[in-house]
Design an enzyme around this catalytic site. Structure first.
Site, PDB file in Angstrom:
ATOM      1  N   ARG A 149       0.850  -1.193   0.000  1.00 21.74           N
ATOM      2  CA  ARG A 149       0.000   0.000   0.000  1.00 21.74           C
ATOM      3  C   ARG A 149       0.877   1.231   0.000  1.00 21.74           C
ATOM      4  NH1 ARG A 149      -0.801   3.156   4.449  1.00 21.74           N
ATOM      5  NH2 ARG A 149       0.193   2.460   6.364  1.00 21.74           N
ATOM      6  N   CYS A 150       0.277   2.339  -0.392  1.00 20.48           N
ATOM      7  CA  CYS A 150       0.922   3.644  -0.236  1.00 20.48           C
ATOM      8  C   CYS A 150      -0.047   4.479   0.595  1.00 20.48           C
ATOM      9  CB  CYS A 150       1.252   4.268  -1.588  1.00 20.48           C
ATOM     10  SG  CYS A 150      -0.198   4.721  -2.559  1.00 20.48           S
ATOM     11  N   ALA A 151       0.036   5.773   0.498  1.00 17.56           N
ATOM     12  CA  ALA A 151      -0.796   6.639   1.337  1.00 17.56           C
ATOM     13  C   ALA A 151      -2.291   6.507   1.055  1.00 17.56           C
ATOM     14  CB  ALA A 151      -0.367   8.083   1.172  1.00 17.56           C
ATOM     15  N   THR A 152      -2.653   6.234  -0.195  1.00 18.24           N
ATOM     16  CA  THR A 152      -4.077   6.201  -0.552  1.00 18.24           C
ATOM     17  C   THR A 152      -4.481   4.977  -1.369  1.00 18.24           C
ATOM     18  OG1 THR A 152      -3.666   7.474  -2.562  1.00 18.24           O
ATOM     19  CG2 THR A 152      -4.260   8.717  -0.571  1.00 18.24           C
ATOM     20  N   ARG A 153      -3.522   4.119  -1.727  1.00 18.17           N
ATOM     21  CA  ARG A 153      -3.831   3.022  -2.648  1.00 18.17           C
ATOM     22  C   ARG A 153      -3.422   1.663  -2.093  1.00 18.17           C
ATOM     23  NH1 ARG A 153      -2.453   5.323  -8.645  1.00 18.17           N
ATOM     24  NH2 ARG A 153      -3.359   7.359  -8.303  1.00 18.17           N
TER      25      ARG A 153
END
Length: 139
Positions: free
Chosen positions: A29-33
């Site tokens: 994951r990243c910050a929003t995905r």
């Protein structure tokens, strides 16, 4: 996008639509995905996932199937981690085309300084316009 509070159910629904654990070789994951690397993208999965409450959109880029969730992605990622057996996930490097690799590298290099470059460009245009105005008024 409808609000959602049952992140475990959202993780289950996403996992079902992408073909289950056997089709997921890596996830992160990243910050929003929520970023999934799938063995094969099931037909129509992106459209079905886009319609789920709590999902903003789906992006397929750089060999990744990215589910844009927003600030609650950590909750969905945690729920997905409990659903997927991490020992069965592949440690293979993701396959990226040459152009995707170049774009990813350039994005990583320039993303932190893009605002500085934009400000420098605006400053240069303003300085040029000022100098031109001064030159025109003197002649």
């Amino acid at each position: 996008m409808a609000a959602i509070r049952d992140y475990t159910q959202l993780a289950k629904d996403i996992l079902h639509e992408v073909g289950g654990q056997d089709n997921v070789s890596q996830f992160s994951r990243c910050a929003t995905r929520l970023r999934l690397i799938l063995n094969e993208v099931p037909e129509g999965a992106a459209e079905r996932i886009k319609k789920m409450p709590g999902v903003i959109t789906v992006v397929q880029s750089g060999g990744q199937f990215q589910v844009v969730i927003g600030t609650h992605v950590s909750d969905v990622y945690q729920a997905m981690s409990l659903l997927l057996d991490s020992q069965l996930l592949s440690d293979k490097q993701q396959k990226m085309s040459l152009i995707d690799s170049v774009i990813a590298a350039m994005s990583a290099i320039f993303a932190p300084i893009i605002f500085i470059l934009a400000a420098a460009g605006i400053w240069d245009i303003a300085r040029w316009a000022h100098l031109r105005a001064v030159y025109v008024s003197d002649h």
